[in-house]
Write a protein that holds these residues in place. Structure first.
Motif, PDB file in Angstrom:
ATOM      1  N   ARG B 595      77.034 -54.884  54.154  1.00  0.00           N
ATOM      2  CA  ARG B 595      76.563 -53.950  52.825  1.00  0.00           C
ATOM      3  C   ARG B 595      77.563 -53.104  52.489  1.00  0.00           C
ATOM      4  O   ARG B 595      77.773 -52.937  51.173  1.00  0.00           O
ATOM      5  CB  ARG B 595      75.246 -53.557  53.228  1.00  0.00           C
ATOM      6  N   GLU B 596      77.833 -52.302  53.641  1.00  0.00           N
ATOM      7  CA  GLU B 596      78.892 -51.053  53.117  1.00  0.00           C
ATOM      8  C   GLU B 596      80.247 -51.795  52.530  1.00  0.00           C
ATOM      9  O   GLU B 596      80.587 -51.224  51.369  1.00  0.00           O
ATOM     10  CB  GLU B 596      79.211 -50.571  54.693  1.00  0.00           C
ATOM     11  N   THR B 599      79.696 -53.023  49.218  1.00  0.00           N
ATOM     12  CA  THR B 599      79.581 -51.922  48.033  1.00  0.00           C
ATOM     13  C   THR B 599      80.665 -51.506  47.786  1.00  0.00           C
ATOM     14  O   THR B 599      81.100 -50.985  46.589  1.00  0.00           O
ATOM     15  CB  THR B 599      78.619 -50.586  48.934  1.00  0.00           C
ATOM     16  N   MET B 600      81.693 -51.183  48.809  1.00  0.00           N
ATOM     17  CA  MET B 600      82.816 -50.866  48.509  1.00  0.00           C
ATOM     18  C   MET B 600      83.631 -51.764  47.470  1.00  0.00           C
ATOM     19  O   MET B 600      84.302 -51.315  46.531  1.00  0.00           O
ATOM     20  CB  MET B 600      83.781 -50.693  49.787  1.00  0.00           C
ATOM     21  N   ARG B 601      83.199 -53.039  47.786  1.00  0.00           N
ATOM     22  CA  ARG B 601      83.875 -53.879  46.703  1.00  0.00           C
ATOM     23  C   ARG B 601      83.456 -53.823  45.318  1.00  0.00           C
ATOM     24  O   ARG B 601      84.182 -53.730  44.283  1.00  0.00           O
ATOM     25  CB  ARG B 601      83.965 -55.292  47.092  1.00  0.00           C
ATOM     26  N   ALA B 602      81.994 -53.884  45.464  1.00  0.00           N
ATOM     27  CA  ALA B 602      81.481 -53.352  43.933  1.00  0.00           C
ATOM     28  C   ALA B 602      81.813 -52.355  43.130  1.00  0.00           C
ATOM     29  O   ALA B 602      82.146 -52.317  42.279  1.00  0.00           O
ATOM     30  CB  ALA B 602      79.711 -53.488  44.292  1.00  0.00           C
ATOM     31  N   ILE B 603      82.106 -51.164  44.104  1.00  0.00           N
ATOM     32  CA  ILE B 603      82.586 -50.066  43.437  1.00  0.00           C
ATOM     33  C   ILE B 603      83.997 -50.285  42.634  1.00  0.00           C
ATOM     34  O   ILE B 603      84.195 -49.426  41.995  1.00  0.00           O
ATOM     35  CB  ILE B 603      82.319 -49.006  44.450  1.00  0.00           C
ATOM     36  N   GLY B 604      84.746 -51.133  43.401  1.00  0.00           N
ATOM     37  CA  GLY B 604      86.045 -51.396  42.946  1.00  0.00           C
ATOM     38  C   GLY B 604      87.191 -51.261  43.876  1.00  0.00           C
ATOM     39  O   GLY B 604      88.395 -51.234  43.444  1.00  0.00           O
ATOM     40  N   PRO B 697      80.949 -58.577  46.766  1.00  0.00           N
ATOM     41  CA  PRO B 697      79.991 -57.473  46.241  1.00  0.00           C
ATOM     42  C   PRO B 697      78.787 -58.059  45.925  1.00  0.00           C
ATOM     43  O   PRO B 697      77.888 -57.050  45.946  1.00  0.00           O
ATOM     44  CB  PRO B 697      80.852 -57.109  44.924  1.00  0.00           C
ATOM     45  N   LEU B 698      78.545 -58.961  45.699  1.00  0.00           N
ATOM     46  CA  LEU B 698      77.301 -59.696  45.573  1.00  0.00           C
ATOM     47  C   LEU B 698      76.407 -59.316  46.772  1.00  0.00           C
ATOM     48  O   LEU B 698      75.021 -58.974  46.701  1.00  0.00           O
ATOM     49  CB  LEU B 698      77.268 -61.155  45.334  1.00  0.00           C
ATOM     50  N   ALA B 700      76.390 -57.082  48.572  1.00  0.00           N
ATOM     51  CA  ALA B 700      75.805 -55.465  48.643  1.00  0.00           C
ATOM     52  C   ALA B 700      74.549 -55.498  47.814  1.00  0.00           C
ATOM     53  O   ALA B 700      73.904 -54.535  48.117  1.00  0.00           O
ATOM     54  CB  ALA B 700      76.795 -54.675  48.299  1.00  0.00           C
ATOM     55  N   MET B 701      74.450 -56.233  46.735  1.00  0.00           N
ATOM     56  CA  MET B 701      73.435 -56.198  45.883  1.00  0.00           C
ATOM     57  C   MET B 701      72.025 -56.621  46.634  1.00  0.00           C
ATOM     58  O   MET B 701      70.928 -56.059  46.269  1.00  0.00           O
ATOM     59  CB  MET B 701      73.742 -57.010  44.566  1.00  0.00           C
ATOM     60  N   ASP B 703      68.935 -57.227  48.463  1.00  0.00           N
ATOM     61  CA  ASP B 703      68.265 -56.311  49.342  1.00  0.00           C
ATOM     62  C   ASP B 703      68.377 -56.696  50.806  1.00  0.00           C
ATOM     63  O   ASP B 703      67.858 -57.689  51.166  1.00  0.00           O
ATOM     64  CB  ASP B 703      66.855 -56.388  48.856  1.00  0.00           C
ATOM     65  N   GLU B 705      67.249 -54.459  53.124  1.00  0.00           N
ATOM     66  CA  GLU B 705      66.536 -53.332  53.775  1.00  0.00           C
ATOM     67  C   GLU B 705      64.806 -53.598  53.641  1.00  0.00           C
ATOM     68  O   GLU B 705      64.809 -54.382  52.692  1.00  0.00           O
ATOM     69  CB  GLU B 705      66.639 -51.859  53.444  1.00  0.00           C
TER      70      GLU B 705
END
Ligand SMILES: Nc1ncnc2c1ncn2[C@@H]1O[C@H](COP(=O)(O)OP(=O)(O)OP(=O)(O)O)[C@@H](O)[C@H]1O
Ligand SMILES: [Mg+2]
Lengths: 243, 705
Positions: B595-596, B599-604, B697-698, B700-701, B703, B705
C-alpha cells in the motif's frame, strides 16, 4: 454550452475487467468532460464503476476502448514514466483509507510530493507545507505520526498532501467513507473551501448528504452515466446558496 | 533525503528483524576480518619458518627434473635430478644484486641402526616356511640374516663403549648367541633344521634387538657453514659446527631428542612437559599411556645395565620406594608407576641415579654414526660420519616439520646418494672395458668415482669386498641385501680415513648438487627475486627451474591455501545464509508495504525512486552492521595480536614461527570485509527491490483495510 477547454475528457470510454475468462464490463460508453474549477461528485451504487472511472482519470489504469485525456494528454499514449510525472505534476490523490506513509510524520508526509518534484528549496517547502497544514487545521500536529492522529486528522493530512504540489485536479475516491458523518462534513467543508480557491475536485461517494453539496453530480449505474446534473456554475458562491 | 529517512525508519520499526539480519552481517564481517588476519599472519609466519630454516626465498633445481621439488615431502616422487655445474650457477646468481647467498643442497633420507623389524620378519619367515614358499623364504632369510649381522655389528660397537667385564651374564650370553646367528655356518645349516633355526632366532636373537629402533633420518647435505650463516633461524645447541672442509653430521636437536635419546628418559621428558602444560597423571590418557610404556618397557633400562650399575640402580630405587625388593624389574616397574605427587621427585631421581648408568643418547656427540641409505640407482650404501653436534631452528624447537631436517656435509650426501653423471658413466664404461670385467656393481663404481675427486679416497673406496660385487651381480640374489652388509663393513674400514679428509671449497662445490636455496637481500620481494633469478637463468642458459619457497615446500606451502579455502567456504556459507534471510525478510517487508509503495507511486514516485529507497536500506544495513563487525573484528584481532594465540600442538609452532601467533591488523582487511558486507546487503536487496518496483499505484487504491 460554452466551456473553457476541459481539463479531463473521456470520450467513448469502455473498461472491461477480466475475471479469469469472464469479461466484466465496468464502464460503457462514458463521455465526460471536467472543466477547471468544478466540484464534481461521481455518485452511484456499489459496483457501478466510480472507482474505475477515477482510476482512468488518475492515470493509474488504462481504458479498454475510447480516449482519456488529462491536461490535454492522451493517457494511452504516454509512457509509464510520463504517466508518473503527470500524476506528480498535475494530479492530487486523496484515498479512502488515507494511505499515509506510516514511518513519516504529518509534515513529512505532506512534504513528500515536493521532494519528488525537486523544485523547491527546503525553506520554500517548509513554508508551503506549514501553510497548508494550517489551512487544513492541523498545523499543531505536524510532528505527529499517522498512528497518533484521528481519522479526520489523517484525512486532512492526506488532503494537504494532495494539494501541496498545487495540482490542477484533485481526485478523491470516497474520501469520507471511513469517517463519521460529522468529520465527513468537516472534510467536505474543507474541500469546498479549497475549491473556492480554485482547485478542481472530482470525487466519488455513496453518501447522499455529500452528493447534495456537490456543484455537479455525475450518476453512474452499471457502468453508464445515467444522470449528469450541474447545480451551480463553476466558482459560483456556495455562501450565497447556503444562505 | 527522505528516502533515506524512510529506509532508516523502516529498519527501526522492524527492530527484531533488523537485529537478526544485522547480527548475521556482523558475524560475517567479523569472520572475514578474523579469517583474513589469521591467514595473512599465518602465511607470514609460515613463510618465516620455511624461508629461514630450510627453503630460502627461492629454490633452483634441474630443469629436466622428473618430479617437482618438495622440501617437506609430497605425494610425488623426489626425482629432481641434479644441477649441472653448480659453481657456475653460484657465480652467476650470487652476482645478481637481489641475491644474498646461494646454498647448495642435497636432500635425502637415511637410516641409522637396524632393529625391531626382526620380529616381524621372523614371523613372515615362519609363515613362508609353513606354506613352502621357497622364493619368499629365500628373500626373507636374506633379510633376517642382514638384520642379524647388523645387530651383531651394533652390539660389537656397544661392546666398545661398555667395559665387557661389567656386562651382566644375560647380556654376555646374548652376545654369544648373536655372534653364532651372524656366522656363515649358521645360515649354511639353516636348511637342515629350519624350525630349530627359527626358534633360536625368535627366542635368543629377537629379544636382543629390543629397543633398537631404526632411526629414519631426513637430512640435508649442504655446505653446513654457509647454511648456518644464511639461515638466520639456525643455531647450534650442543657440540660444534662441522669444521670447514670436513665430513660430519649435525643432528637437529628435536630429532636427537625424539629418536636418539633413551626411550624411557624421553618419555619422562615428555611427561614433564605435559604436566607443566597443566595436564594431570590422574586424568590424562596420554600421560597414563606414557607411564604404562615406561613400566612395560623396563628392558630399555635393564638391557643397558651391567651387574655393577644394576646394583647401584637397585639400591637407589629401594631407597625411593622404601622397599626391600631385590628384583630389579619389579623395582623399575614400581618406580615408573608415578603419580602427580611424586613425579617431580622421581624424575629428578631418575636423572641423578639411573641415567648415569645408561647410554642416554645412542649416538653421542663425537661418535661416529653410520648412515645407511639407498643410492639413486637403488643400491644400499653406508657412510660413517662423525656427529659434531646438535642444532635447532630458533623458535621452532618443537616443530617436527623443521625438526626433521638434519644436516650433513655435501660429500657425505654424495656418497649416500651415489649419483653418477653422464661423463662419469662413460669413464666407468672405459674402466670396465679395460679391466675386462663384464659389469661392476654400480655402487662400487660410483663410490670409486666420487672418491676419485679427492685422490686419496679412491684406493680405499675401490677396495670393496669381492663378495659385495658377486652378490650384487648374482641374478638369483636380485640386488642383494648382503651387499649392504658387506658395504657397511667396507665402508667402516675406509670410514676412519674418510673422517680425516679435508675438502677444498672447490671440491665441495664441484660435485653433485640436487637443488640450491637462494637467500635474497633484505628488502627484496620474493616475486622480484624470482623474476631476476629466472631471467638470469634463462640468459645464462643454466638449465634450472626456479621456484619460490611456497612452491618448493610442497604440501606445506599449500597449507595456508587449504585453510583459506575452508575458511572462505565457511564465510561464503554464512553470507549465503545471511543473503537468503535478508532477502526473505525484505520480501516479506515489501509485501507488507504494498500500500505504502503503491501510494508513493500514485503520488508520483518513479520506479527508480522506489529502487533508491531499497538501496538506502541496504546502505544503512551495510554501513551500520559492517562498522560494528569491522570494529569488533579489529578489537579482537588487536587483542589477539597483543596477547598472541598459543600454539597448542607442537606442529603449530612451525606454522606460527614461534610459540605464539600475533595477529596483524591491516586496514585493507577491514575495508575488504566492509566491502563484502555492502555487496551482501546489496545482493540481498536486489530481488525485493525488483518486486517493489513492480507494485502498481492501483494496488494502493484497492481497499485493504
Ligand atoms: N480489478 C477488478 N477485476 C475485476 N472486476 C473488477 C475489478 N475492479 C472492479 N471490478 C468490477 O467492476 C465493476 C465496477 O467496480 P468499481 O470498483 O469501479 O465500482 P464502485 O462503483 O467503485 O463500487 P464501490 O462503491 O463498491 O466502491 C464492478 O462490477 C466490479 O466488480
Ligand atoms: Mg469504489
Amino acid at each position: 454550452m460554452d466551456h473553457p477547454p476541459a481539463i479531463v475528457r473521456l470520450t467513448g470510454v469502455d473498461k472491461d475487467y477480466l475475471l479469469g475468462k469472464v469479461v466484466v464490463p465496468a464502464l460503457r460508453g462514458i463521455d465526460l468532460a471536467i472543466q477547471p474549477g468544478e466540484f464534481t461528485v461521481i455518485a452511484g451504487p456499489s459496483g457501478s464503476g466510480k472507482t474505475t472511472a477515477l482510476n482512468l482519470i488518475g492515470c493509474v489504469d488504462v481504458a479498454t476502448r475510447g480516449i482519456v485525456t488529462v491536461d490535454g494528454h492522451d493517457t494511452a499514449k504516454l509512457s509509464e514514466r510520463d504517466l508518473t510525472k503527470l500524476r506528480l505534476e498535475r494530479l492530487g490523490f486523496i484515498f479512502q483509507s488515507f494511505n499515509l506513509v506510516g514511518v513519516l510524520d504529518a509534515f513529512q508526509n505532506v512534504e513528500f510530493p515536493l521532494l519528488l518534484q525537486r523544485k523547491l528549496t527546503k525553506a520554500e517547502r517548509r513554508e508551503r507545507v506549514m501553510d497548508l497544514l494550517q489551512e487544513v487545521g492541523i498545523d499543531q500536529y505536524a510532528k505527529h505520526r499517522p498512528n497518533e492522529l484521528s481519522g479526520g486528522q489523517r484525512q486532512r493530512v492526506a488532503i494537504a498532501r494532495a494539494l501541496v504540489t498545487r495540482p490542477q485536479i484533485v481526485l478523491a475516491d470516497e474520501p469520507t467513507a471511513n469517517l463519521d458523518s460529522e468529520t465527513g462534513n468537516a472534510i467536505v467543508d474543507l474541500m469546498e473551501k479549497l475549491n473556492d480557491e480554485g482547485t478542481t475536485f472530482l470525487f466519488s461517494t455513496h453518501d447522499p448528504r455529500v452528493v447534495d453539496r456537490a456543484g455537479r453530480v455525475v450518476r453512474l449505474m452499471d457502468g453508464r452515466i445515467v444522470e449528469d446534473v450541474t447545480r451551480r456554475a463553476v466558482g459560483a458562491s456556495r455562501i450565497a446558496q447556503s444562505a | 533525503m527522505v528516502l533515506f529517512r524512510i529506509a532508516l525508519r523502516n529498519l527501526w520499526s522492524h527492530k527484531t528483524k533488523t537485529l537478526i539480519v544485522g547480527g548475521l552481517l556482523v558475524f560475517g564481517t567479523l569472520l572475514v576480518v578474523l579469517g583474513q588476519s589469521l591467514l595473512t599472519t599465518l602465511d607470514q609466519s609460515m613463510a618465516r619458518s620455511i624461508v629461514n630454516s630450510v627453503a630460502g626465498h627461492l629454490q633452483v633445481y634441474a630443469a629436466d627434473a622428473k618430479d617437482n621439488l618438495a622440501l617437506f615431502g609430497s605425494f610425488e616422487g623426489t626425482e629432481i635430478g641434479q644441477i649441472k655445474d653448480f659453481p657456475r650457477v653460484r657465480k652467476v646468481l650470487e652476482g645478481l644484486p637481489e641475491v644474498q647467498a646461494v646454498i647448495p643442497m642435497g636432500i635425502d633420507s637415511a637410516v641409522v641402526f637396524g632393529g625391531n623389524v626382526l620380529d616381524v620378519k621372523l614371523e613372515q619367515l615362519r609363515a613362508a616356511e609353513k606354506q613352502g614358499d621357497h622364493a619368499r623364504s629365500h628373500a626373507l632369510r636374506n633379510h633376517v640374516r642382514r638384520i642379524v649381522v647388523m645387530l651383531h655389528q651394533e652390539l660389537k660397537n656397544l661392546n666398545g663403549l661398555v667395559d665387557k667385564a661389567k656386562l651382566t651374564e644375560e647380556t654376555r650370553q646374548g652376545l654369544v648367541d648373536v655372534e653364532r646367528a651372524a656366522a656363515k655356518e649358521f645360515w649354511d645349516s639353516y636348511e637342515t633344521d629350519v624350525l630349530g633355526h627359527l626358534e633360536f632366532l625368535e627366542n635368543k636373537i629377537a629379544p636382543m634387538a629390543l629397543g633398537e629402533d631404526m632411526i629414519f633420518l631426513r637430512y640435508i647435505g649442504t655446505d653446513t657453514n654457509r647454511y648456518a650463516k644464511a639461515f638466520d633461524l639456525f643455531e647450534m645447541v650442543d657440540g660444534q659446527p662441522i669444521p670447514a672442509g670436513k665430513r660430519g653430521f649435525l643432528f637437529n636437536k628435536l630429532t636427537y631428542e625424539e629418536q636418539v635419546k633413551h626411550k624411557t628418559a624421553r618419555r619422562l621428558d615428555r611427561m614433564r612437559d605435559r604436566l607443566a602444560g597443566g595436564f594431570q597423571l590422574a586424568t590424562d590418557d596420554e600421560l597414563k599411556n606414557w607411564r604404562k610404556l615406561n613400566k612395560d618397557q623396563h628392558k630399555e633400562i635393564t638391557y643397558q645395565l651391567d651387574d655393577d650399575s644394576a646394583a647401584a640402580v637397585r639400591k637407589a630405587l629401594q631407597a625411593e620406594l622404601k622397599s626391600s625388593e631385590t628384583d630389579l624389574v619389579k623395582l623399575i616397574v614400581a618406580f615408573m608407576d608415578m603419580n602427580d605427587q611424586n613425579f617431580a621427585r622421581r624424575y629428578k631421581l631418575f636423572y641423578e641415579t639411573v641415567v648415569p648408568h645408561l647410554n642416554l643418547y645412542s649416538v653421542k656427540i663425537g661418535d661416529t654414526l653410520t648412515l645407511r641409505g639407498l643410492t639413486a640407482s637403488g643400491y644400499p650404501t653406508s657412510v660413517p660420519v662423525t656427529l659434531y653436534g646438535t642444532f635447532r631452528f630458533r623458535s621452532l624447537d618443537k616443530s617436527a616439520v623443521s625438526g626433521a631436517a638434519n644436516l650433513t656435509d655435501l660429500n657425505t650426501f654424495r656418497d649416500l646418494y651415489g649419483f653418477m653423471s653422464a661423463d662419469r658413466k662413460k669413464e666407468l664404461e672405459a674402466l670396465e672395458a679395460k679391466s675386462g670385467v663384464r659389469a661392476i656393481s654400480r655402487d662400487e663404481a660410483e663410490a670409486a668415482l666420487f672418491g676419485g675427486e679427492g685422490e686419496e679416497v679412491a684406493p680405499e673406496a675401490v677396495a670393496v669386498t669381492p663378495t659385495a660385487v658377486e652378490a650384487a651381480l648374482d641374478p638369483t640374489e636380485g640386488f642383494d641385501e648382503f651387499a649392504g652388509v658387506d658395504m657397511a663393513t667396507g665402508a667402516k674400514t675406509h670410514g676412519a680415513s674418510l673422517a680425516d679428509l679435508t675438502y677444498t671449497q672447490a671440491q665441495t662445490d664441484g660435485g653433485v648438487v640436487r637443488n640450491a636455496a637462494i637467500m635474497l637481500k633484505p628488502g627484496v620481494a620474493v616475486a622480484d627475486g624470482l623474476r631476476a633469478v629466472t631471467l638470469a637463468v634463462e640468459r645464462e642458459k643454466l638449465g634450472l627451474k626456479v621456484v619460490d619457497w611456497r612452491k618448493a615446500s610442497g604440501l606445506i606451502g599449500d597449507f595456508v591455501w587449504v585453510i583459506y579455502v575452508i575458511l572462505f567456504t565457511a564465510i561464503f556459507v554464512i553470507f549465503i545464509v545471511a543473503l537468503v534471510i535478508i532477502n526473505n525478510s525484505m520480501v516479506m517487508a515489501t509485501m507488507e508495504r504494498v500500500r505504502e509503495i503503491g501510494t508513493m507511486r500514485a503520488i508520483g514516485a518513479q520506479r527508480t525512486e522506489i529502487l533508491k529507497m531499497f538501496a538506502a536500506e541496504a546502505v544503512v544495513l551495510g554501513t551500520v552492521f559492517g562498522a560494528v563487525g569491522v570494529g569488533l573484528g579489529a578489537a579482537i584481532v588487536g587483542t589477539l595480536g597483543y596477547v598472541g594465540i598459543p600454539a597448542y600442538v607442537d606442529q603449530m609452532v612451525f606454522l606460527f614461527a614461534g610459540p605464539r601467533l600475533h595477529l596483524l591488523l591491516s586496514p585493507t582487511h577491514l575495508l575488504f570485509a566492509w566491502a563484502i558486507v555492502y555487496v551482501v546487503a546489496a545482493l540481498s536487496t536486489i530481488y525485493p527491490a525488483y518486486l517493489a518496483t513492480r507494485i502498481t499505484p492501483l494496488q494502493a487504491m484497492q481497499d485493504a483495510e
